[in-house]
Design an enzyme around this catalytic site. Structure first.
Site, PDB file in Angstrom:
ATOM      1  N   LYS A 134       0.847  -1.260   0.017  1.00 37.63           N
ATOM      2  CA  LYS A 134      -0.101   0.051   0.150  1.00 37.63           C
ATOM      3  C   LYS A 134       0.749   1.117   0.163  1.00 37.63           C
ATOM      4  O   LYS A 134       0.706   2.231  -0.686  1.00 37.63           O
ATOM      5  CB  LYS A 134      -0.783  -0.067   1.230  1.00 37.63           C
ATOM      6  CG  LYS A 134      -2.072  -1.270   1.087  1.00 37.63           C
ATOM      7  CD  LYS A 134      -2.713  -1.270   2.394  1.00 37.63           C
ATOM      8  CE  LYS A 134      -3.777  -2.398   2.169  1.00 37.63           C
ATOM      9  NZ  LYS A 134      -4.481  -2.825   3.280  1.00 37.63           N
ATOM     10  N   GLN A 152      -4.474  -1.638   9.939  1.00 35.51           N
ATOM     11  CA  GLN A 152      -4.249  -2.638   9.184  1.00 35.51           C
ATOM     12  C   GLN A 152      -4.951  -3.754  10.015  1.00 35.51           C
ATOM     13  O   GLN A 152      -4.620  -4.003  11.326  1.00 35.51           O
ATOM     14  CB  GLN A 152      -2.855  -3.389   8.689  1.00 35.51           C
ATOM     15  CG  GLN A 152      -2.668  -4.510   7.799  1.00 35.51           C
ATOM     16  CD  GLN A 152      -3.297  -4.630   6.555  1.00 35.51           C
ATOM     17  OE1 GLN A 152      -3.324  -3.436   5.946  1.00 35.51           O
ATOM     18  NE2 GLN A 152      -3.915  -5.722   6.099  1.00 35.51           N
ATOM     19  N   ASP A 165     -10.676   3.096   4.818  1.00 33.55           N
ATOM     20  CA  ASP A 165     -11.103   1.698   4.789  1.00 33.55           C
ATOM     21  C   ASP A 165     -12.466   1.761   4.715  1.00 33.55           C
ATOM     22  O   ASP A 165     -13.080   0.429   4.580  1.00 33.55           O
ATOM     23  CB  ASP A 165     -10.513   0.948   5.986  1.00 33.55           C
ATOM     24  CG  ASP A 165      -9.426   0.039   5.485  1.00 33.55           C
ATOM     25  OD1 ASP A 165      -9.163  -0.318   4.404  1.00 33.55           O
ATOM     26  OD2 ASP A 165      -8.186  -0.172   6.360  1.00 33.55           O
TER      27      ASP A 165
HETATM   28  N1  GUN Z   1      -6.984  -6.772   6.196  1.00 31.70           N
HETATM   29  C1  GUN Z   1      -7.350  -7.520   5.028  1.00 31.70           C
HETATM   30  N2  GUN Z   1      -7.991  -6.806   4.208  1.00 31.70           N
HETATM   31  C2  GUN Z   1      -7.686  -5.484   4.819  1.00 31.70           C
HETATM   32  C3  GUN Z   1      -8.073  -4.234   4.251  1.00 31.70           C
HETATM   33  O1  GUN Z   1      -8.648  -3.859   3.255  1.00 31.70           O
HETATM   34  N3  GUN Z   1      -8.104  -3.020   5.307  1.00 31.70           N
HETATM   35  C4  GUN Z   1      -7.293  -3.290   6.301  1.00 31.70           C
HETATM   36  N4  GUN Z   1      -7.136  -2.087   7.195  1.00 31.70           N
HETATM   37  N5  GUN Z   1      -6.972  -4.502   6.816  1.00 31.70           N
HETATM   38  C5  GUN Z   1      -7.256  -5.511   6.006  1.00 31.70           C
END
Ligand code: GUN
Length: 298
Positions: A54, A98, A121
């Site tokens: 990311k 995350q 998110d």
């Molecule tokens: N863990 C797995 N997919 C995601 C996501 O799209 N965002 C976040 N913050 N954690 C994740």
């Protein structure tokens, strides 16, 4: 019949280029460069990889990223204090915590602390609550399901009145996916670990979204000929011929399902790249929301 392959990698690359152009335009106009803060707690290797990907994607489109890494025994108070600090930081337009968090932390309380204007998110209870209600608009939609909706649109899939089956009911993918499909006027069935006869449901479906985390679970005889199959799964399976000793496969048995489906996403190169593209798009949107807020306060 062989299915049309929906090329998520190419679609995501196009979206990223457009985001880069918009970021460059903003910066040329003297507007702040969009900023994304990533919060990683602990040392889950998959989470570390995702966060790195990311941050790299941010750099490629000119979004600034601010990485925060807390130890695996960080307290609830420490994580929440960091979120508060990022809420108050004007360089940070989006905050990504995350998931999953280590077990001792209360995920809901952490996510609730994120300012909804920085919730790129889309996991804040207010954003999810708005997604679930008619006539309400969330500020942000969770990235993976949002990416799937773009893929369906790009593939020309008509969702109006379509029978859609979502396999999986996670907070991150299955549930928001089902809500988005309802908003697009599909008739939605959610199947999960307690569903009695999953293939009986998928065989009726015009659209199947697989998000369960079981390698190659969806078989050709589960799928109605011509149906659209979107594979969200990313599973490691042993492969001694691969350099790393494993390879990634989806929740769909791609080789056999592609002979029945009308369109299908590959793994890798389908949904995965779209998740990151949507995160970048949400971060740009967060920066634009902050511009408006500043202008209204001036
Ligand atoms: N863990 C797995 N997919 C995601 C996501 O799209 N965002 C976040 N913050 N954690 C994740």
């Amino acid at each position: 019949m062989t299915a049309k392959i929906i090329d998520g990698k190419a679609i995501a690359a196009r979206i990223r280029e457009e985001i880069k152009r918009k970021v460059d335009e903003r910066v040329a106009k003297g507007l702040p460069r969009p900023g994304l803060a990533t919060v990683l707690v602990g040392d889950n290797p998959a989470s570390q990889t995702y966060v790195r990907m990311k941050q790299k994607a941010c750099a490629e489109v000119g979004i600034e990223s601010f990485g925060y890494h807390l130890p695996k025994d960080a307290s609830q108070e420490e994580v929440e204090a960091l979120v508060e600090q990022l809420n108050a930081d004007p360089r940070v337009h989006g905050i990504l915590v995350q998931l999953p968090l280590p077990k001792h932390l209360d995920e809901e309380r952490v996510l609730s602390k994120i300012s909804i204007e920085k919730d790129v998110d889309g996991f804040h209870p207010i954003n999810i609550g708005r997604l679930a209600q008619k006539g309400r608009e969330p500020l942000f939609v969770p990235c993976t399901p949002a990416g799937v909706m773009v893929l369906l649109k790009e593939a020309g899939v008509d969702l109006e009145g379509a029978n859609a089956v979502v396999l999986g009911r996670s907070n991150i993918v299955g549930m928001p996916m089902a809500l988005l499909l309802v908003r697009a006027n599909s008739t939605v069935t959610i199947c999960h670990s307690r569903t009695k006869d999953i293939p009986a449901h998928t065989r009726q479906a015009d659209v199947v979204i697989a998000a369960v985390g079981r390698p190659r679970m969806v078989k050709a005889d589960w799928i109605k000929p011509g149906a659209v199959v979107i594979d969200v799964g990313v599973n490691r399976v042993d492969d001694p011929t691969a350099k790393k000793g494993y390879r990634l496969v989806g929740d769909v048995d791609f080789d056999e399902v592609k002979e029945v489906a009308g369109a299908i996403t590959p793994v890798p190169g389908g949904v995965g790249p779209m998740t990151i593209a949507m995160l970048l798009q949400n971060t740009l949107k967060a920066a634009e929301l902050a511009d408006k807020k500043r202008a209204s306060q001036a």
